[in-house]
Write an enzyme that holds these catalytic residues in place. Structure first.
Site, PDB file in Angstrom:
ATOM      1  N   LYS A  42      19.939  11.798  -6.763  1.00 44.73           N
ATOM      2  CA  LYS A  42      18.651  11.358  -6.290  1.00 44.73           C
ATOM      3  C   LYS A  42      17.608  12.419  -6.662  1.00 44.73           C
ATOM      4  O   LYS A  42      17.872  13.600  -6.600  1.00 44.73           O
ATOM      5  CB  LYS A  42      18.734  11.236  -4.769  1.00 44.73           C
ATOM      6  CG  LYS A  42      17.769  10.267  -4.175  1.00 44.73           C
ATOM      7  CD  LYS A  42      18.143  10.058  -2.729  1.00 44.73           C
ATOM      8  CE  LYS A  42      17.008   9.421  -1.973  1.00 44.73           C
ATOM      9  NZ  LYS A  42      17.402   9.059  -0.613  1.00 44.73           N
ATOM     10  N   TRP A  93       4.591   0.316  10.100  1.00 39.83           N
ATOM     11  CA  TRP A  93       5.074  -0.829   9.321  1.00 39.83           C
ATOM     12  C   TRP A  93       4.390  -2.112   9.756  1.00 39.83           C
ATOM     13  O   TRP A  93       4.296  -3.061   9.008  1.00 39.83           O
ATOM     14  CB  TRP A  93       6.588  -0.996   9.465  1.00 39.83           C
ATOM     15  CG  TRP A  93       7.319   0.050   8.705  1.00 39.83           C
ATOM     16  CD1 TRP A  93       8.061   1.067   9.204  1.00 39.83           C
ATOM     17  CD2 TRP A  93       7.363   0.198   7.287  1.00 39.83           C
ATOM     18  NE1 TRP A  93       8.554   1.841   8.202  1.00 39.83           N
ATOM     19  CE2 TRP A  93       8.141   1.320   7.015  1.00 39.83           C
ATOM     20  CE3 TRP A  93       6.797  -0.508   6.231  1.00 39.83           C
ATOM     21  CZ2 TRP A  93       8.387   1.761   5.721  1.00 39.83           C
ATOM     22  CZ3 TRP A  93       7.048  -0.077   4.936  1.00 39.83           C
ATOM     23  CH2 TRP A  93       7.834   1.054   4.698  1.00 39.83           C
ATOM     24  N   PRO A 132       0.817  -1.211   0.000  1.00 37.39           N
ATOM     25  CA  PRO A 132       0.000   0.000   0.000  1.00 37.39           C
ATOM     26  C   PRO A 132       0.850   1.261   0.000  1.00 37.39           C
ATOM     27  O   PRO A 132       1.722   1.423   0.829  1.00 37.39           O
ATOM     28  CB  PRO A 132      -0.761  -0.119   1.322  1.00 37.39           C
ATOM     29  CG  PRO A 132       0.153  -0.906   2.209  1.00 37.39           C
ATOM     30  CD  PRO A 132       0.885  -1.856   1.314  1.00 37.39           C
ATOM     31  N   TRP A 186       8.566  -3.376   4.386  1.00 35.16           N
ATOM     32  CA  TRP A 186       7.438  -4.254   4.120  1.00 35.16           C
ATOM     33  C   TRP A 186       7.846  -5.707   3.912  1.00 35.16           C
ATOM     34  O   TRP A 186       7.159  -6.614   4.355  1.00 35.16           O
ATOM     35  CB  TRP A 186       6.679  -3.726   2.904  1.00 35.16           C
ATOM     36  CG  TRP A 186       5.277  -4.190   2.814  1.00 35.16           C
ATOM     37  CD1 TRP A 186       4.322  -4.110   3.784  1.00 35.16           C
ATOM     38  CD2 TRP A 186       4.662  -4.819   1.696  1.00 35.16           C
ATOM     39  NE1 TRP A 186       3.150  -4.641   3.332  1.00 35.16           N
ATOM     40  CE2 TRP A 186       3.318  -5.078   2.039  1.00 35.16           C
ATOM     41  CE3 TRP A 186       5.102  -5.177   0.413  1.00 35.16           C
ATOM     42  CZ2 TRP A 186       2.414  -5.680   1.170  1.00 35.16           C
ATOM     43  CZ3 TRP A 186       4.194  -5.758  -0.458  1.00 35.16           C
ATOM     44  CH2 TRP A 186       2.883  -6.011  -0.089  1.00 35.16           C
ATOM     45  N   LYS A 216      12.659  17.227  -4.587  1.00 40.79           N
ATOM     46  CA  LYS A 216      12.034  18.498  -4.921  1.00 40.79           C
ATOM     47  C   LYS A 216      12.998  19.654  -4.720  1.00 40.79           C
ATOM     48  O   LYS A 216      13.031  20.601  -5.492  1.00 40.79           O
ATOM     49  CB  LYS A 216      10.790  18.705  -4.066  1.00 40.79           C
ATOM     50  CG  LYS A 216       9.601  17.970  -4.629  1.00 40.79           C
ATOM     51  CD  LYS A 216       8.340  18.284  -3.852  1.00 40.79           C
ATOM     52  CE  LYS A 216       7.326  17.174  -4.046  1.00 40.79           C
ATOM     53  NZ  LYS A 216       6.834  16.604  -2.809  1.00 40.79           N
ATOM     54  N   GLN A 238      12.400  -1.469   0.988  1.00 32.33           N
ATOM     55  CA  GLN A 238      11.423  -2.212   1.787  1.00 32.33           C
ATOM     56  C   GLN A 238      12.012  -3.477   2.403  1.00 32.33           C
ATOM     57  O   GLN A 238      11.306  -4.215   3.069  1.00 32.33           O
ATOM     58  CB  GLN A 238      10.215  -2.584   0.931  1.00 32.33           C
ATOM     59  CG  GLN A 238       9.473  -1.398   0.375  1.00 32.33           C
ATOM     60  CD  GLN A 238       8.917  -0.513   1.455  1.00 32.33           C
ATOM     61  OE1 GLN A 238       8.591  -0.963   2.539  1.00 32.33           O
ATOM     62  NE2 GLN A 238       8.847   0.782   1.174  1.00 32.33           N
ATOM     63  N   ASP A 276      -1.869   2.888   2.560  1.00 41.72           N
ATOM     64  CA  ASP A 276      -1.221   3.002   3.862  1.00 41.72           C
ATOM     65  C   ASP A 276      -1.577   4.386   4.392  1.00 41.72           C
ATOM     66  O   ASP A 276      -1.574   5.364   3.639  1.00 41.72           O
ATOM     67  CB  ASP A 276       0.300   2.864   3.689  1.00 41.72           C
ATOM     68  CG  ASP A 276       0.948   2.290   4.929  1.00 41.72           C
ATOM     69  OD1 ASP A 276       0.249   2.129   5.946  1.00 41.72           O
ATOM     70  OD2 ASP A 276       2.152   1.996   4.864  1.00 41.72           O
TER      71      ASP A 276
END
Length: 1050
Positions: free
Chosen positions: A593, A520, A47, A560, A596, A556, A86
């Site tokens: 990377k 998590w 999610p 996750w 913004k 993750q 999530d």
RNA sequence: GGGCUUAUAGCUCAGAAGGUUAGAGCGCGCGCCUGAUAAGCGCGAGGUCCCUGGUUCGAUUCCAGGUAAGCCCA
């Protein structure tokens, strides 16, 4: 008739039409419905958070998932695709705090927890619409309308159930966890927040003498940069394997790591009086520096620590379990007392009797140093500049600080987790025993609780009177035990906080502890909680556990991927997923990377609106493997668009255009494969080889190799099959060969559409619908409802494929030679000479000679054995064969062959089948197979030479050849004029050729029929009509006036 | 500081149970084609396969140690 393929379109526009078609016809729903009784392929969606707009990395993850699911559907599986969101956690809280201008817990409480929670709920779905639109637009088929949402009561209830299972198994417990803590904001910080606030600071760096017990004047030299933790000291750690020494210094004996001598004493080395291994020092007792109160546990002795380094400090590390995770773990391991002399406000507690009682710890540093100095225990005090974390909100230094916390005892199930990890297929493979395996190996108990507001509340209630604890596992139980629980109780703070339970031990009142849990853990329960299991959907759950496939980014591993495995192991002792595709990060085109603040992010929408979803998808699939880090290049998307999609689109529109024009019925009278032309059998063989390849790759989750193979195939299809077959599609007499060409290209295009459907679902569907659905009312409505192709191995002719490759290689060399000669391809040549070919290669060329003739425009192909006429020949040992045989001798042989008379040796080789050579005193007999004949370019010929063969052009032009060249030139010019005059391709013309050149006249006469038929000329006139289009031309330097005019068909 | 990954043409990437002329696409240059036009095709020039050692007859490939980059952890 197929629908006309307009040349005026954009892929992005057409994709929107396809989206509308899918929507109107419920294609996605049908693709699940039609397989609902088929074997399931279980996809579990990780999610995302919808509190930020989706970025390109989300697109990447979603299309990978999509391609696998589409493929599995087409191969006959039921692929249920439930979306998920999530929602809980600190990131949301911080966004809301920022929005409300709240800077600490007190302000938050003043604002009201209930109000705050409501704001959080709004916040998490702030960008849901963006996510929905993006998800649909990129063609990610997932059911957003039945999405599981971690904030829903159902979801939370399932998570509670999971926690209750842990509780019942005695795996949920209370302990301490050292966390970065801001005393001013009164909160711990999550790691990503810590990362926001590193600053370079100078902290005190002091070396302290710890007096040893039972050893006169002997001290441990201990280093620390946090003097304020010294009152809480309970032990000193050494590295067991490190070397330690005792040295004499100003009448005192100091013990420290040998390696640290230089940095501490410089060149004035003190005298070493004893050498130790770290292990020798274990359990030595020392005097506490400060009175830290009474403890029952033994303390103040030397222990072993694997984190000890000798590269800085003294190799002896001070241990204060309340202020460092390593320290805390050591404390647990050795049952050391837990001394916590600092309060939640960052100040020393009243129990500290020294003058710094009540002082903020950092302010107390100088006082502590002064104290130690006064007692003769300070060896050295300097400053130490390092990166230290500060609170990103209030800019105060963070303290590493043990807080009461709730844990899941994952260490108790570590062995099972490791075992289950072995059963998971990881892509890439190295994750299993690398990053993920290491993580499991070093597993520590899961710090579950958060002293925050927005999350799944930890369902543990504690009795005010007797301290009895109880973990609630369902809403029903809550209502049963609680007093006046509202019927529609919402399982969030502050609502659950108001629920008090009756203590069944003492009939006292139980209150919930204030903590919420790590988000998590929420998502880690997705396999169970998405179904509201075990309260509902028992069957659905059982059918869907474990998942066949999950895919998320590499970060993750500890997120996750871990949380799913941990909960799955805890609950069911089975891995939660079978296949895991790990995606790497996407970097901006500058190699940095994407962020913004750097302004180098790419908005997926600009791509989707311009180049379209298929192009973006194709670039992402083929650019680099999903598990390799990639820099995101917009040019790459244009390339995918032009190179692959443009080519496929062109072949497709070529087919449709001529199939319509020639009114060919592709479904009727398709000749059997054996009766089709060589090139038909070739492309079909290539096609079925491709089907096997794509199937294999997809089964193994190689989502890059499969589309790359498709791309290579489409390139061959366009640049060889269609190019070499073009005239079979138009002009040619109706008949078997024409029918074969159409049937073949049709089959190929339809199959390619199916093969490419998981990757470019839009274009693939458009091709399929126009090519298949338009002709066959019984066909599935969409390519995504069609079956994935399976190969017919009988159609695979490996020899033909390699022969064609070889022939094309020879032709390519011929092109190079022609290029060098400067004679244009239109001009026919008498012959080419090929040298250096084996017998079987000659046979190949003979079999496929028409390709050579047509492509190179030569009349004859001649083979020669006389290599040295055209190329420079050298002999080299076949290293691969001779290396193992003669070892070192192979180099001597190479030298000898290089210096010997090559032609003589070659003659010897030809007559005897072997040759004899002397090298460094030895004689070697070398068989033909042990020698490589190599050719190199020799100047002065129109010859192209590669490692072992050459292609030479005969450049002499006979009068016949000149005439033929001229005829082609005429055709070319006339065709151009037709185009310039805007004639339709099928228009018949009348032609006038007026020239003073004998050459042109003769060519026109000799090749009249050829010229007329090529240009669709039905009448030749002496004088151009008044509407004719006329031009003065130079034909290979010869003047002529050409006129063309449409002829009316009566 | 630890773990894992990556390093091949200007760019994006292939590849080689270790074998002496390392490939593709893009870009660039030259040319061709114009009855596939968001065109297309051919050819060419571009490489110390990150560095240093080791193993080997032979290393870009295997091993060790570096360097650089990235991610995760401390």
């Amino acid at each position: 008739m197929f629908e006309e393929v307009s040349s005026q379109f954009t892929f992005a526009e057409k994709e929107k039409q396809t989206l509308a078609f899918w929507r109107e016809n419920d294609i996605f729903e049908k693709s699940m419905e039609m397989y609902k009784d088929a074997p399931p392929f279980v996809f579990l969606e990780g999610p995302p958070f919808a509190n930020a707009p989706p970025g390109v990395h989300h697109v990447l993850a979603r299309i990978m998932k999509d391609a696998v699911c589409r493929y599995k559907t087409m191969t006959g599986h039921y692929v249920h695709r439930k979306a998920g969101w999530d929602t809980h956690g600190l990131p949301v809280e911080y966004q809301v705090e920022k929005q409300l201008n709240i800077t600490n817990k007190a302000e938050l409480e003043a604002y009201g927890v209930q109000n705050f929670i409501e704001k959080c709920k709004e916040n998490v779905f702030q960008y849901e619409q963006d996510w929905r639109e993006m998800t649909e637009r990129i063609g990610f088929w997932v059911n957003l309308n039945e999405a599981y949402i971690t904030l829903s009561n159902d979801y939370i209830e399932s998570v509670w159930w999971v926690l209750r299972q842990a509780w019942d198994k005695k795996l949920l417990y209370q302990g301490h966890k050292v966390q970065p803590y801001c005393y001013r904001c009164g909160t711990t910080l999550a790691s990503h927040e810590v990362a926001l606030g590193y600053q370079e600071v100078a902290d005190p760096s002091i070396f302290v003498r710890f007096p040893l017990k039972n050893r006169e004047r002997t001290y441990l030299l201990v280093w620390t940069t946090t003097p304020w933790t010294l009152p809480s000291n309970v032990a000193v750690a050494v590295g067991e394997e490190d070397d330690y020494v005792a040295v004499e210094d100003n009448g005192k004996t100091l013990i420290l790591a040998k390696e640290c001598l230089k940095s501490l004493f410089g060149d004035e080395f003190p005298q070493i009086v004893e050498n130790y291994k770290g292990s020798d020092l274990l359990n030595w007792d020392y005097e506490p520096l400060f009175d830290s109160g009474q403890h029952t546990e033994k303390s103040h002795y030397i222990v072993s620590g694997d984190f000890v380094t000798t590269t800085e400090g003294s190799g002896l590390v001070h241990i204060a379990p309340a202020f460092g995770q390593d320290d805390y773990d050591i404390g647990q391991k050795h049952n050391l007392p837990f001394v916590q002399l600092v309060g939640g406000d960052g100040k020393f507690v009243p129990e500290v009797k020294d003058v710094w009682c009540g002082e903020y710890v950092k302010d107390a540093d100088p006082m502590i140093i002064e104290n130690l100095d006064g007692r003769g225990l300070l060896f050295k005090a300097t400053e130490y500049t390092h990166q230290y974390p500060f609170c990103w909100r209030c800019d105060n230094p963070l303290l590493y600080y043990a807080r009461e916390s709730w844990f899941i005892r994952t260490t108790a199930i570590r062995d099972q987790m490791q075992q289950h990890n072995q059963e998971i297929n990881w892509y890439p493979e190295h994750i299993k025993d690398g990053r993920f395996g290491n993580w499991l190996e070093n597993n520590i108990d899961w710090g579950l609780s958060r002293e925050r507001y927005w999350g799944t509340p930890l369902p543990v209630w504690i009795c005010d009177d007797c301290g009895h604890q109880h973990c609630v596992g369902s809403i029903a139980e809550l209502k049963e035990l609680g007093r006046d629980v509202p019927d529609d109780i919402e399982l969030h703070r502050p609502y659950v906080d108001d629920v008090v339970l009756n203590c069944d031990k003492c009939s006292g009142t139980m209150h919930r502890i204030q903590d919420v849990i790590d988000c998590w853990f929420d998502s880690g329960c997705a396999h169970t909680a998405q179904w509201h299991y075990p309260f509902e959907n028992k069957e659905l759950f059982e059918r869907a556990y474990p998942a066949d496939f999950i895919s998320e980014a590499i970060d993750q591993t500890r997120g996750w991927f871990y949380s799913l495995l941990a909960t799955g192991t805890l609950l069911y002792d089975k891995p939660a997923y079978k296949n895991c595709l790990c995606l790497e990060l996407i970097l901006a085109s500058d190699g940095q990377k994407m962020s913004k603040s750097r302004g180098n992010t790419v908005d997926p929408w600009t791509i989707l609106d311009n180049q379209g979803a298929d192009a973006m998808r194709w670039y992402m699939f083929t650019g680099s493997p999903p598990w390799a880090q990639r820099t995101f290049q917009l040019e790459g998307i244009d390339e995918a668009l032009k190179k692959f999609m443009g080519t496929l689109q062109n072949v497709y529109s070529f087919f449709v255009m001529y199939a319509n024009l020639e009114q060919v019925d592709v479904l009727e009278d398709a000749p059997s494969i054996s009766e089709r032309a060589t090139i038909d059998r070739w492309i079909l063989s290539r096609l079925h080889t491709l089907i096997n390849k794509v199937g294999d790759d997809m089964e193994n989750y190689h989502l890059t190799n499969a589309p790359r193979a498709i791309e290579a195939f489409v390139e061959d299809l366009s640049n060889w099959y269609v190019r070499r077959s073009r005239d079979r599609f138009w002009g040619a007499e109706a008949g078997q060969d024409k029918q074969a060409a159409y049937a073949t290209l049709y089959e190929v295009l339809v199959t390619v559409a199916k093969l490419a459907a998981p990757f470019i679902p839009f274009l693939a569907d458009e091709l399929y619908r126009n090519l298949v659905v338009s002709l066959d009312d019984d066909a599935p409505l969409s390519v995504h409802l069609a079956e994935f192709p399976t190969a017919d191995d009988a159609l695979i002719d490996g020899t033909l494929e390699t022969d064609m490759t070889f022939t094309r290689d020879v032709i390519s060399m011929g092109h190079a030679a022609r290029n060098r000669s400067g004679i244009k391809t239109r001009q026919p040549l008498a012959d080419i000479t090929l040298g250096g070919l084996s017998e079987s290669e000659k046979e190949t060329i003979n079999r496929l000679s028409s390709f050579v003739h047509d492509e190179l425009n030569v009349k004859e192909i001649v083979f020669t054995e006389e290599l040295d006429t055209f190329a420079q020949v050298t002999l080299k040992p076949n290293f691969k064969v001779l290396g193992p045989k003669y070892g070192k001798g192979v180099q001597a042989i190479a030298k000898a062959l290089a210096t010997a008379d090559t032609m003589q040796l070659k003659a010897e080789l030809e007559t005897n089948g072997s040759l004899e050579i002397k090298a460094s005193g030895e004689t070697y007999i070398l068989e033909e197979s042990e020698i490589d004949v190599q050719t190199q370019n020799r100047e002065g010929f129109f010859v192209e030479v590669d490692a072992r063969k050459f292609v030479a052009l005969s450049t002499e032009l006979t009068h016949e050849l000149v005439l033929e060249g001229m005829a082609r030139e005429l055709v070319n010019k006339i065709q151009n004029m037709r185009k310039d005059a805007d004639f339709n391709v099928s228009d018949r013309i009348s032609l006038c050729v007026a020239t003073s050149s004998e050459l042109v006249s003769e060519a026109f006469e000799v090749h009249r029929e050829y010229i007329l038929s090529e240009t669709l000329t039905t009448e030749v006139v002496e004088l151009p009509g008044k509407n004719a289009f006329s031009l003065d031309q130079k034909l290979n330097g010869e003047p002529a006036m050409l006129s063309v005019e449409q002829v009316r068909v009566i």
